[in-house]
Design a protein around this motif. Structure first.
Motif, PDB file in Angstrom:
ATOM      1  N   CYS A  32       0.840  -1.190   0.000  1.00 40.77           N
ATOM      2  CA  CYS A  32       0.000   0.000   0.000  1.00 40.77           C
ATOM      3  C   CYS A  32       0.879   1.245   0.000  1.00 40.77           C
ATOM      4  CB  CYS A  32      -0.905  -0.004   1.233  1.00 40.77           C
ATOM      5  SG  CYS A  32      -1.947   1.447   1.367  1.00 40.77           S
ATOM      6  N   CYS A  35      -0.503   3.524   3.444  1.00 39.84           N
ATOM      7  CA  CYS A  35      -0.126   3.134   4.810  1.00 39.84           C
ATOM      8  C   CYS A  35       1.171   2.339   4.831  1.00 39.84           C
ATOM      9  CB  CYS A  35      -1.256   2.366   5.504  1.00 39.84           C
ATOM     10  SG  CYS A  35      -1.489   0.661   4.954  1.00 39.84           S
ATOM     11  N   CYS A  46      -5.889  -2.092  -0.498  1.00 40.06           N
ATOM     12  CA  CYS A  46      -5.226  -2.483   0.746  1.00 40.06           C
ATOM     13  C   CYS A  46      -6.268  -2.911   1.782  1.00 40.06           C
ATOM     14  CB  CYS A  46      -4.422  -1.298   1.265  1.00 40.06           C
ATOM     15  SG  CYS A  46      -3.852  -1.484   2.958  1.00 40.06           S
ATOM     16  N   HIS A  48      -5.884  -3.183   4.829  1.00 35.49           N
ATOM     17  CA  HIS A  48      -5.667  -2.502   6.118  1.00 35.49           C
ATOM     18  C   HIS A  48      -6.354  -1.138   6.136  1.00 35.49           C
ATOM     19  CE1 HIS A  48      -2.837  -5.655   7.037  1.00 35.49           C
ATOM     20  NE2 HIS A  48      -2.157  -5.393   5.934  1.00 35.49           N
ATOM     21  N   CYS A  49      -6.115  -0.312   5.078  1.00 35.89           N
ATOM     22  CA  CYS A  49      -6.677   1.052   5.091  1.00 35.89           C
ATOM     23  C   CYS A  49      -7.632   1.290   3.917  1.00 35.89           C
ATOM     24  CB  CYS A  49      -5.562   2.087   5.092  1.00 35.89           C
ATOM     25  SG  CYS A  49      -4.775   2.313   3.490  1.00 35.89           S
TER      26      CYS A  49
HETATM   27 ZN   LIG Z   1      -3.059   0.721   3.286  1.00 41.64          ZN
END
Ligand SMILES: [Zn+2]
Lengths: 138, 384
Positions: A32, A35, A46, A48-49
């Motif tokens: 990513c 992040c 991504c 995660h984010c």
């Molecule tokens: Zn990310």
């Protein structure tokens, strides 16, 4: 290789670069750009984010054993390989991958959680190379 | 009696979007179509994906999508009734949001109906994430997948094979008291360790049975609850959560964190604390599953379940009666055993458990995984 008798993956457009990379003996993982976290398995954003600003990177192929089992019961092509190690490896860059640990005695005396491992490119067919891992050598 | 009119005009749609492309999309898999729709709808609402705490989908499983989207909702609905499923999901979401089971519900659809990308393919789903990233490495059903986390628990907390075996031994002691149990001969920790190795660290006696059978439940509202032959068993609390479908994507192998989320939801709704629980049914697909449940639900601290079970506290005469029917390990396990866990909780709360009846049961807890730790679901039931 035509007689390879174990399950094979069928790449999708989002995962094709990963499989093409293994064929070239490169471990290709997405990172990513917002992040900075690497993630696995491949997808267009991504996890995660949720940024879609992601890029393919070539990573080291080094990691550690996160957890594992030693399978003693199998069918098909795997039946002749028991016992064998199925493990989740944590790559240096963070993501985890399910894999086999090879070139090791398949018993809990030898296979250890947190042991360092490195990638082995196993070209099981002309089209598919699998990412397996072995204890770090040298 | 509750009236659905009370839910009218209570819930609104605040984000809606389709995929950018439509028609022929040979470069986009089924899961990506779900994901693109999800990201666009959430953006349309001006929200972040992390705001989503309720999720519904059809066709694909909610567990698959939560893994793909990187979310861990506390309410899920996978009702899959064909093309109209999403209308049903909206109705279910109205009830869920009104009840407080979720604040922000995302409902997704994605289908590669024409191009058939990532929808399985030959060889049983070889194009899915599981088919691509787990399937090629020699997994053979639950014994080699459900078991994958436990070596991390052993390493982090010093949990031993003997402690894990104690779960099977304690559960068998309950089965000895249950004439309907399939396996009733006493066993020792050594018997478990001496039984055939299936998938290290699990021997045959660490693994649940494979049986045939079924069960069912009927529920009504409070106003009618006393009009039936048996005394009512009340749903005091419920929880659910999911965040992965492939076990290699479990976020913490040493702790069932969405099991903890499910448990917190149930205790919050029931408004009771752990000391109120008189009886427990923790789905035992393998002998480590109740250990993960005990820790996730907060009955012990992380890593303390091994010694707890080794002390036989869940066995007959112990202070934490658990899996009193003999469990999936010794009573029965059809495949989706959770129904039997509920049945035994109800039987204990009704006082119908015969030789294995626990004295003074007023409040029971039922907790179960679905898939390979992918779903967690919790019920707190009571007879008062
Ligand atoms: Zn990310």
């Amino acid at each position: 290789m035509a007689d390879y008798n174990k399950p094979l993956p069928m790449p999708t457009p989002e995962t094709q670069e990963f499989w093409d990379g293994l064929k070239r003996e490169e471990l290709r993982i997405q990172q990513c750009q917002d992040c900075n976290q690497h993630y696995f398995y491949p997808r267009s954003f991504c996890p995660h984010c949720h940024s879609t600003n992601v890029e393919w990177t070539t990573v080291s192929g080094k990691g550690t054993v996160e957890t594992f089992v030693i399978n003693h019961r199998a069918m098909g092509g795997w039946a002749e390989e028991v016992p064998y190690v199925v493990a989740v490896v944590s790559l240096e860059e963070g993501p985890r991958m399910l894999t086999n640990i090879i070139n090791i005695e398949p018993d809990p005396e030898h296979v250890q959680v947190d042991m360092p491992v490195e990638i082995v490119y196993d070209a099981v067919t002309d089209e598919i190379t699998l990412a397996k891992f072995q204890p770090v050598t040298g | 009696m509750p009236d659905s009119r009370a839910l009218s005009h209570k819930v609104a749609i605040v984000g809606a979007a389709e995929t950018e492309g439509l028609g022929k999309l040979p470069d986009t898999s089924m899961l990506e179509l779900h994901a693109e729709s999800a990201l666009r709808a959430v953006a349309d609402a001006g929200l972040q994906m992390s705001d989503i705490d309720g999720f519904a989908t059809a066709g694909a499983s909610p567990a698959q999508l939560t893994e793909y989207l990187g979310i861990a909702p506390r309410w899920v609905d996978g009702t899959s009734l064909g093309g109209g499923s999403f209308l049903a999901h909206v109705g279910h979401a109205v009830a869920a949001i009104t009840a407080g089971y979720a604040d922000t519900v995302l409902i997704t659809h994605g289908e590669s109906g024409r191009s058939r990308v990532g929808v399985g393919g030959g060889g049983g789903g070889s194009a899915t994430p599981g088919g691509q990233f787990e399937g090629p490495f020699g997994l053979f059903g639950p014994p080699s997948t459900f078991s994958i986390p436990v070596a991390r628990h052993m390493k982090d907390f010093g949990t031993t094979e003997e402690q894990i075996a104690a779960v099977s031994v304690a559960t068998r002691q309950w089965a000895e008291k249950n004439p309907r149990a399939m396996m009733r001969d006493p066993i020792t920790v050594q018997d478990v360790l001496d039984s055939r190795m299936v998938c290290w660290p699990f021997h045959l006696l660490n693994c649940c049975l494979v049986t045939d059978g079924g069960g069912a439940l009927v529920l009504v509202s409070e106003e009618r609850a006393d009009d039936f032959p048996k005394k009512p068993i009340w749903v005091l609390g419920r929880g659910e959560a999911t965040q992965h479908t492939n076990v290699s994507m479990m976020r913490d192998f040493a702790f069932w964190d969405h099991g903890a989320l499910s448990g917190r939801e149930a205790f919050h709704m029931a408004d009771v604390d752990h000391s109120a629980i008189d009886h427990a049914m923790f789905y035992d697909a393998f002998s480590h599953t109740p250990m993960y449940a005990l820790e996730a639900l907060g009955f012990v601290e992380k890593g303390e379940s091994g010694p707890f079970f080794a002390e036989m506290r869940t066995a007959p005469g112990g202070d934490f009666p658990m899996n009193t029917n003999g469990g999936g390990l010794s009573y029965t396990h059809t495949g989706m055993y959770g129904m039997f866990a509920i049945q035994e909780s109800v039987a204990q709360l009704r006082g119908e458990s015969g030789d294995r009846q626990v004295d003074g049961v007023e409040t029971g807890i039922v907790h179960a995984p679905g898939g390979m730790f992918s779903l967690a679901a919790t019920l707190i039931l009571g007879n008062q």
